[in-house]
Scaffold this motif. Structure first.
Motif, PDB file in Angstrom:
ATOM      1  N   PHE A  52       0.867  -1.178   0.000  1.00  0.00           N
ATOM      2  CA  PHE A  52       0.000   0.000   0.000  1.00  0.00           C
ATOM      3  C   PHE A  52       0.906   1.230   0.000  1.00  0.00           C
ATOM      4  CE2 PHE A  52       0.687  -1.554   4.263  1.00  0.00           C
ATOM      5  CZ  PHE A  52       1.089  -0.439   4.963  1.00  0.00           C
ATOM      6  N   GLY A  53       0.360   2.329  -0.469  1.00  0.00           N
ATOM      7  CA  GLY A  53       1.157   3.556  -0.495  1.00  0.00           C
ATOM      8  C   GLY A  53       2.360   3.465  -1.403  1.00  0.00           C
ATOM      9  N   THR A  54       2.273   2.638  -2.462  1.00  0.00           N
ATOM     10  CA  THR A  54       3.395   2.517  -3.397  1.00  0.00           C
ATOM     11  C   THR A  54       3.443   3.706  -4.344  1.00  0.00           C
ATOM     12  OG1 THR A  54       3.259   0.103  -3.337  1.00  0.00           O
ATOM     13  CG2 THR A  54       4.431   1.086  -5.190  1.00  0.00           C
ATOM     14  N   GLY A  55       4.622   4.242  -4.534  1.00  0.00           N
ATOM     15  CA  GLY A  55       4.802   5.360  -5.448  1.00  0.00           C
ATOM     16  C   GLY A  55       5.969   5.123  -6.382  1.00  0.00           C
ATOM     17  N   GLN A  56       5.901   5.727  -7.548  1.00  0.00           N
ATOM     18  CA  GLN A  56       6.993   5.652  -8.513  1.00  0.00           C
ATOM     19  C   GLN A  56       7.492   7.053  -8.825  1.00  0.00           C
ATOM     20  OE1 GLN A  56       7.329   3.206 -12.432  1.00  0.00           O
ATOM     21  NE2 GLN A  56       6.534   5.198 -13.049  1.00  0.00           N
TER      22      GLN A  56
ATOM     23  N   VAL B  99       3.723 -10.713  12.739  1.00  0.00           N
ATOM     24  CA  VAL B  99       3.020  -9.684  11.978  1.00  0.00           C
ATOM     25  C   VAL B  99       3.968  -8.498  11.879  1.00  0.00           C
ATOM     26  CG1 VAL B  99       1.042  -8.130  11.878  1.00  0.00           C
ATOM     27  CG2 VAL B  99       0.753 -10.450  12.775  1.00  0.00           C
ATOM     28  N   GLY B 100       4.229  -8.046  10.653  1.00  0.00           N
ATOM     29  CA  GLY B 100       5.222  -6.992  10.511  1.00  0.00           C
ATOM     30  C   GLY B 100       4.935  -6.028   9.383  1.00  0.00           C
ATOM     31  N   GLY B 101       5.641  -4.925   9.418  1.00  0.00           N
ATOM     32  CA  GLY B 101       5.558  -3.916   8.381  1.00  0.00           C
ATOM     33  C   GLY B 101       6.920  -3.697   7.762  1.00  0.00           C
ATOM     34  N   ARG B 102       6.930  -3.219   6.531  1.00  0.00           N
ATOM     35  CA  ARG B 102       8.191  -3.032   5.808  1.00  0.00           C
ATOM     36  C   ARG B 102       8.109  -1.801   4.907  1.00  0.00           C
ATOM     37  NH1 ARG B 102      10.673  -8.014   2.527  1.00  0.00           N
ATOM     38  NH2 ARG B 102      11.278  -8.516   4.683  1.00  0.00           N
ATOM     39  N   TYR B 103       9.205  -1.061   4.853  1.00  0.00           N
ATOM     40  CA  TYR B 103       9.385  -0.027   3.843  1.00  0.00           C
ATOM     41  C   TYR B 103      10.509  -0.494   2.934  1.00  0.00           C
ATOM     42  CZ  TYR B 103      10.680   4.226   1.434  1.00  0.00           C
ATOM     43  OH  TYR B 103      10.972   5.140   0.447  1.00  0.00           O
ATOM     44  N   SER B 104      10.271  -0.503   1.632  1.00  0.00           N
ATOM     45  CA  SER B 104      11.303  -0.955   0.702  1.00  0.00           C
ATOM     46  C   SER B 104      11.425   0.007  -0.469  1.00  0.00           C
ATOM     47  CB  SER B 104      10.996  -2.366   0.192  1.00  0.00           C
ATOM     48  OG  SER B 104       9.742  -2.405  -0.463  1.00  0.00           O
ATOM     49  N   GLN B 105      12.586  -0.037  -1.084  1.00  0.00           N
ATOM     50  CA  GLN B 105      12.853   0.826  -2.235  1.00  0.00           C
ATOM     51  C   GLN B 105      13.652   0.039  -3.269  1.00  0.00           C
ATOM     52  OE1 GLN B 105      15.760   4.479  -2.668  1.00  0.00           O
ATOM     53  NE2 GLN B 105      13.868   5.182  -1.707  1.00  0.00           N
ATOM     54  N   ILE B 106      13.238   0.168  -4.540  1.00  0.00           N
ATOM     55  CA  ILE B 106      13.948  -0.442  -5.652  1.00  0.00           C
ATOM     56  C   ILE B 106      14.386   0.674  -6.601  1.00  0.00           C
ATOM     57  CG2 ILE B 106      13.822  -2.041  -7.592  1.00  0.00           C
ATOM     58  CD1 ILE B 106      11.580  -3.498  -6.134  1.00  0.00           C
ATOM     59  N   GLY B 107      15.671   0.742  -6.849  1.00  0.00           N
ATOM     60  CA  GLY B 107      16.207   1.786  -7.719  1.00  0.00           C
ATOM     61  C   GLY B 107      17.251   1.229  -8.671  1.00  0.00           C
TER      62      GLY B 107
ATOM     63  N   LYS C 169      12.012   4.666  -9.963  1.00  0.00           N
ATOM     64  CA  LYS C 169      12.361   4.248  -8.602  1.00  0.00           C
ATOM     65  C   LYS C 169      11.057   3.966  -7.862  1.00  0.00           C
ATOM     66  CE  LYS C 169      15.620   6.371  -6.397  1.00  0.00           C
ATOM     67  NZ  LYS C 169      16.364   7.435  -5.670  1.00  0.00           N
ATOM     68  N   LEU C 170      10.942   2.768  -7.264  1.00  0.00           N
ATOM     69  CA  LEU C 170       9.724   2.346  -6.580  1.00  0.00           C
ATOM     70  C   LEU C 170       9.910   2.414  -5.073  1.00  0.00           C
ATOM     71  CD1 LEU C 170       8.991  -0.759  -8.805  1.00  0.00           C
ATOM     72  CD2 LEU C 170       7.584   1.311  -8.714  1.00  0.00           C
ATOM     73  N   ASN C 171       8.954   3.056  -4.396  1.00  0.00           N
ATOM     74  CA  ASN C 171       8.956   3.147  -2.941  1.00  0.00           C
ATOM     75  C   ASN C 171       7.680   2.495  -2.422  1.00  0.00           C
ATOM     76  OD1 ASN C 171      11.265   5.284  -2.622  1.00  0.00           O
ATOM     77  ND2 ASN C 171       9.873   6.096  -4.165  1.00  0.00           N
ATOM     78  N   THR C 172       7.804   1.523  -1.529  1.00  0.00           N
ATOM     79  CA  THR C 172       6.651   0.711  -1.142  1.00  0.00           C
ATOM     80  C   THR C 172       6.564   0.503   0.364  1.00  0.00           C
ATOM     81  OG1 THR C 172       6.853  -0.522  -3.209  1.00  0.00           O
ATOM     82  CG2 THR C 172       5.475  -1.485  -1.512  1.00  0.00           C
ATOM     83  N   TRP C 173       5.345   0.646   0.891  1.00  0.00           N
ATOM     84  CA  TRP C 173       5.014   0.210   2.246  1.00  0.00           C
ATOM     85  C   TRP C 173       4.235  -1.094   2.126  1.00  0.00           C
ATOM     86  CZ3 TRP C 173       6.817   2.585   6.569  1.00  0.00           C
ATOM     87  CH2 TRP C 173       7.304   3.888   6.431  1.00  0.00           C
TER      88      TRP C 173
END
Length: 217
Positions: free
Chosen positions: A42-46, A177-185, A203-207
């Motif tokens: 959710f909250g993924t942006g490019q 149960v966990g949350g993650r912030y990740s980035q692909i560049g 560049k992808l930013n994802t929660w």
């Protein structure tokens, strides 16, 4: 004065009991384990960064919620864990962005986690990892007689930060149960901008949030 002495003696006794207990627990927790996680993004942006003149693409665009999952193997040192995982994540742009297409990312990463003992079955954790992502992307957008598109595959750099809580079902099995912030560049895709060949660097930013199961062998 007697009360103060009694308090000091009691605190020392508790420390003498709790520290060996934590050390014993950490020792029994050591070993190889398998892990599986499944969840949603959710909250993924490019971000496309610099764009050519008269581009139909926006520099920033949002994606719909998607799916994510990973499988891996790790080693638990007691209070610290190291994992290697392989995963998959799917992204699709929101209709409001005006773009069409889809993005699939196959990932491999190595991560380290610190488990925080609480003396209960609940055990919070924090961690981070890095690796690579094989990204297959297709995107196109037309607006005001302008057209932009790209399509291709490329390897990118992946990093992520994690936090969550685990619950010990048994001495060997933990649900988390966990949350993650990740980035692909560091991605590069060939495309067109108004029929002129150009290159895009998204560049992808994802929660994301996921539920997982760890089993120690």
């Amino acid at each position: 004065m007697r009360n103060n002495k009694f308090t000091l003696v009691l605190a020392a006794a508790l420390c003498g009991i709790s520290l060996p207990a934590l050390a014993q627990q950490a020792d029994t927790d050591k070993g190889i384990y398998g892990v599986g996680r499944v969840g949603a993004t959710f909250g993924t942006g490019q971000k496309l960064g610099s764009l050519p003149d008269r581009s139909a693409f926006s520099a920033d665009s949002d994606y719909k919620p998607g799916i994510t999952g990973e499988l891996g193997i790790g080693y638990d040192f007691g209070l610290f864990r190291v994992e290697q995982t392989a995963g998959y994540t799917q992204f699709k742009p929101k209709a409001s962005s005006g773009a069409i297409g889809n993005t699939d990312a196959f990932t491999v990463s190595v991560a380290g986690y610190v488990d925080i003992p609480t003396g209960t079955r609940f055990e919070p954790y924090v961690g981070a990892g890095a690796g690579a992502a094989r990204v297959q992307a297709r995107a196109a957008q037309s607006a005001n007689s302008l057209s932009s598109a790209y399509n291709g595959k490329d390897w990118g750099f992946l990093w992520h930060a994690d936090a969550g809580v685990g619950y010990r079902l048994t001495s060997k099995m933990t649900v988390e149960v966990g949350g993650r912030y990740s980035q692909i560049g560091s991605l590069s895709f060939s495309g067109q901008n108004n029929t002129i060949n150009t290159t895009y660097h998204p560049k992808l930013n994802t929660w994301s949030g996921a539920i997982g199961l760890r089993y120690r062998f």
